[in-house]
Design a protein around this motif. Structure first.
Motif, mmCIF file in Angstrom:
data_model
loop_
_atom_site.group_PDB
_atom_site.id
_atom_site.type_symbol
_atom_site.label_atom_id
_atom_site.label_comp_id
_atom_site.label_asym_id
_atom_site.label_seq_id
_atom_site.Cartn_x
_atom_site.Cartn_y
_atom_site.Cartn_z
ATOM 1 N N MET A 1 0.850 -1.200 0.000
ATOM 2 C CA MET A 1 0.000 0.000 0.000
ATOM 3 C C MET A 1 0.882 1.245 0.000
ATOM 4 O O MET A 1 1.826 1.342 0.782
ATOM 5 C CB MET A 1 -0.913 0.000 1.234
ATOM 6 N N LYS A 2 0.533 2.185 -0.858
ATOM 7 C CA LYS A 2 1.273 3.438 -0.907
ATOM 8 C C LYS A 2 0.909 4.317 0.291
ATOM 9 O O LYS A 2 -0.186 4.198 0.860
ATOM 10 C CB LYS A 2 0.963 4.183 -2.204
ATOM 11 N N ILE A 3 1.814 5.209 0.643
ATOM 12 C CA ILE A 3 1.569 6.107 1.771
ATOM 13 C C ILE A 3 0.314 6.931 1.531
ATOM 14 O O ILE A 3 -0.494 7.123 2.449
ATOM 15 C CB ILE A 3 2.790 7.008 2.018
ATOM 16 N N ALA A 4 0.103 7.406 0.324
ATOM 17 C CA ALA A 4 -1.091 8.200 0.020
ATOM 18 C C ALA A 4 -2.359 7.407 0.307
ATOM 19 O O ALA A 4 -3.342 7.952 0.852
ATOM 20 C CB ALA A 4 -1.066 8.662 -1.441
ATOM 21 N N ASP A 5 -2.358 6.122 -0.032
ATOM 22 C CA ASP A 5 -3.533 5.285 0.202
ATOM 23 C C ASP A 5 -3.728 5.015 1.696
ATOM 24 O O ASP A 5 -4.864 4.970 2.183
ATOM 25 C CB ASP A 5 -3.398 3.962 -0.555
ATOM 26 N N LEU A 6 -2.629 4.832 2.414
ATOM 27 C CA LEU A 6 -2.718 4.631 3.860
ATOM 28 C C LEU A 6 -3.325 5.860 4.540
ATOM 29 O O LEU A 6 -4.221 5.739 5.387
ATOM 30 C CB LEU A 6 -1.333 4.350 4.438
ATOM 31 N N ILE A 7 -2.871 7.035 4.160
ATOM 32 C CA ILE A 7 -3.385 8.260 4.764
ATOM 33 C C ILE A 7 -4.861 8.455 4.414
ATOM 34 O O ILE A 7 -5.667 8.860 5.261
ATOM 35 C CB ILE A 7 -2.553 9.479 4.343
ATOM 36 N N SER A 8 -5.244 8.130 3.195
ATOM 37 C CA SER A 8 -6.656 8.227 2.801
ATOM 38 C C SER A 8 -7.509 7.285 3.636
ATOM 39 O O SER A 8 -8.607 7.651 4.088
ATOM 40 C CB SER A 8 -6.815 7.906 1.309
ATOM 41 N N TRP A 9 -7.015 6.066 3.841
ATOM 42 C CA TRP A 9 -7.734 5.098 4.683
ATOM 43 C C TRP A 9 -7.890 5.635 6.093
ATOM 44 O O TRP A 9 -8.978 5.592 6.672
ATOM 45 C CB TRP A 9 -6.978 3.773 4.700
ATOM 46 N N PHE A 10 -6.798 6.153 6.654
ATOM 47 C CA PHE A 10 -6.849 6.643 8.023
ATOM 48 C C PHE A 10 -7.800 7.834 8.153
ATOM 49 O O PHE A 10 -8.599 7.901 9.093
ATOM 50 C CB PHE A 10 -5.449 7.041 8.503
ATOM 51 N N GLU A 11 -7.732 8.766 7.222
ATOM 52 C CA GLU A 11 -8.540 9.982 7.332
ATOM 53 C C GLU A 11 -10.025 9.714 7.108
ATOM 54 O O GLU A 11 -10.865 10.489 7.568
ATOM 55 C CB GLU A 11 -8.013 11.044 6.375
ATOM 56 N N ALA A 12 -10.350 8.606 6.442
ATOM 57 C CA ALA A 12 -11.755 8.218 6.333
ATOM 58 C C ALA A 12 -12.291 7.727 7.673
ATOM 59 O O ALA A 12 -13.497 7.776 7.924
ATOM 60 C CB ALA A 12 -11.911 7.120 5.277
ATOM 61 N N TRP A 13 -11.380 7.275 8.533
ATOM 62 C CA TRP A 13 -11.735 6.775 9.871
ATOM 63 C C TRP A 13 -11.648 7.891 10.908
ATOM 64 O O TRP A 13 -12.558 8.072 11.721
ATOM 65 C CB TRP A 13 -10.797 5.623 10.224
ATOM 66 N N ALA A 14 -10.564 8.666 10.879
ATOM 67 C CA ALA A 14 -10.325 9.731 11.867
ATOM 68 C C ALA A 14 -10.021 11.020 11.109
ATOM 69 O O ALA A 14 -8.861 11.374 10.904
ATOM 70 C CB ALA A 14 -9.177 9.357 12.794
ATOM 71 N N ASN A 15 -11.073 11.686 10.715
ATOM 72 C CA ASN A 15 -10.965 12.864 9.853
ATOM 73 C C ASN A 15 -10.178 13.980 10.540
ATOM 74 O O ASN A 15 -10.537 14.420 11.628
ATOM 75 C CB ASN A 15 -12.375 13.357 9.515
ATOM 76 N N PRO A 16 -9.095 14.475 9.926
ATOM 77 C CA PRO A 16 -8.334 15.563 10.544
ATOM 78 C C PRO A 16 -9.137 16.850 10.678
ATOM 79 O O PRO A 16 -8.779 17.719 11.482
ATOM 80 C CB PRO A 16 -7.130 15.749 9.613
ATOM 81 N N ALA A 17 -10.241 16.976 9.942
ATOM 82 C CA ALA A 17 -11.104 18.151 10.082
ATOM 83 C C ALA A 17 -11.778 18.188 11.450
ATOM 84 O O ALA A 17 -12.276 19.236 11.872
ATOM 85 C CB ALA A 17 -12.165 18.160 8.979
ATOM 86 N N TRP A 18 -11.782 17.045 12.167
ATOM 87 C CA TRP A 18 -12.389 17.006 13.501
ATOM 88 C C TRP A 18 -11.468 17.567 14.577
ATOM 89 O O TRP A 18 -11.886 17.718 15.724
ATOM 90 C CB TRP A 18 -12.732 15.559 13.881
ATOM 91 N N CYS A 19 -10.218 17.837 14.250
ATOM 92 C CA CYS A 19 -9.286 18.275 15.283
ATOM 93 C C CYS A 19 -9.673 19.666 15.787
ATOM 94 O O CYS A 19 -10.330 20.438 15.090
ATOM 95 C CB CYS A 19 -7.844 18.251 14.787
ATOM 96 N N GLU A 20 -9.276 19.962 17.007
ATOM 97 C CA GLU A 20 -9.613 21.235 17.628
ATOM 98 C C GLU A 20 -8.884 22.387 16.938
ATOM 99 O O GLU A 20 -7.830 22.195 16.327
ATOM 100 C CB GLU A 20 -9.257 21.198 19.114
ATOM 101 N N SER A 21 -9.434 23.594 17.080
ATOM 102 C CA SER A 21 -8.872 24.758 16.406
ATOM 103 C C SER A 21 -7.439 25.057 16.855
ATOM 104 O O SER A 21 -6.636 25.587 16.091
ATOM 105 C CB SER A 21 -9.758 25.982 16.646
ATOM 106 N N TRP A 22 -7.113 24.691 18.095
ATOM 107 C CA TRP A 22 -5.762 24.944 18.620
ATOM 108 C C TRP A 22 -4.777 23.845 18.227
ATOM 109 O O TRP A 22 -3.572 23.958 18.476
ATOM 110 C CB TRP A 22 -5.790 25.049 20.160
ATOM 111 N N ASP A 23 -5.286 22.775 17.606
ATOM 112 C CA ASP A 23 -4.486 21.591 17.344
ATOM 113 C C ASP A 23 -3.826 21.682 15.968
ATOM 114 O O ASP A 23 -4.101 22.582 15.174
ATOM 115 C CB ASP A 23 -5.396 20.363 17.432
ATOM 116 N N ASN A 24 -2.956 20.706 15.676
ATOM 117 C CA ASN A 24 -2.313 20.626 14.365
ATOM 118 C C ASN A 24 -2.236 19.169 13.941
ATOM 119 O O ASN A 24 -1.268 18.469 14.243
ATOM 120 C CB ASN A 24 -0.912 21.246 14.402
ATOM 121 N N CYS A 25 -3.295 18.708 13.291
ATOM 122 C CA CYS A 25 -3.358 17.322 12.826
ATOM 123 C C CYS A 25 -2.990 17.254 11.341
ATOM 124 O O CYS A 25 -3.122 18.218 10.610
ATOM 125 C CB CYS A 25 -4.765 16.764 13.026
#
Length: 262
Positions: A1-25
């Motif tokens: 699996m390519k890194i791009a595909d791994l990150i896509s898989w992860f972000e479908a599970w734990a969306n970085p848009a959910w991170c707090e405004s003070w955070d850096n995901c």
């Protein structure tokens, strides 16, 4: 699996848009590795020691819980940890990706893994965010444990170097409802009290937060930041292995940053 595909898989599970405004995901450093087969070193905290480990094992992605870059940088100077890590990342083609408050909320994230370790039943978030997810977990102990037994269980399963708990007159008190939140969770004390939990496992609690909990009838248990979040990193390795990556391991250079004099 390519890194791009791994990150896509992860972000479908734990969306970085959910991170707090003070955070850096999300991506901290991306030196052009997206199309490379994923060789992943998972860690709690990205440090120079972890970067050196990644170089030694020929990893091309450090997947961390804590952000490498937390506050806006004004400069990058040699001899400073972030600058030296960035230099090594680009020199050795190693990406650094962070999943922080988005990973805290999801099933099999930091809080959920703690709840599983304590075998809590009928589990729910302490504070809801979206889609049934949220921060922390609260659930039932089955069978009930005495406070002494609960503390012994936490010590055995998390192996914290120092376990701190609220003053109590009775270690034989029966505990049936427990709340957990990995990392710094003292700001959730009021929310935990509303759940009816008798004990709250978290970390980084201050003197007056122990006082507040005692006064509100809540047993506060501080097992330390590292001990309460590192298990979720191990769970992440297991999930990544199910994807048949080229290589994935848990860092052996993660640090607690604290020592306790015996």
């Amino acid at each position: 699996m390519k890194i791009a595909d791994l990150i896509s898989w992860f972000e479908a599970w734990a969306n970085p848009a959910w991170c707090e405004s003070w955070d850096n995901c999300g991506w901290q450093i991306e030196p052009g590795v997206l199309q490379e087969p994923a060789r992943v070193l998972v860690c709690l905290t990205p440090t120079l020691a972890v970067m050196q480990e990644a170089i030694a094992v020929n990893a091309n992605l450090i997947f961390a819980h804590h952000p490498l870059i937390f506050s806006p940088l004004k400069s990058l100077c040699g001899g400073e940890a972030i600058a030296d890590m960035a230099k090594l990342a680009f020199t050795h083609n190693i990406g650094v990706y962070t999943a922080h408050t988005n990973f805290d909320q999801v099933d099999d994230g930091t809080a959920d893994v703690l709840a599983q370790i304590l075998k809590l039943q009928e589990v729910a978030p302490i504070v809801l965010t979206q889609g049934g997810l949220g921060y922390g977990r609260v659930g039932l102990l089955e069978p009930f444990l005495t406070l002494q037994e609960l503390l012994t269980t936490i010590q055995a399963r998390l192996a914290p170097p120092n376990l701190i708990f609220s003053p109590t007159a009775d270690l034989q008190q029966k505990i049936s409802r427990v709340a957990v939140l990995g990392g710094s969770g003292a700001s959730y004390i009021s929310a935990v009290v509303k759940t009816g939990a008798q004990a709250y496992l978290t970390s980084d609690c201050k003197f007056h937060q122990f006082q507040e909990s005692r006064d509100r009838g809540l047993i506060l248990i501080d097992a330390g930041h590292y001990a309460t979040e590192r298990p979720a990193c191990d769970r992440l390795v297991q999930k990544f292995r199910s994807l048949n990556l080229d290589w994935v391991e848990l860092s052996q250079e993660d640090e607690d940053f604290r020592q306790f004099f015996q």
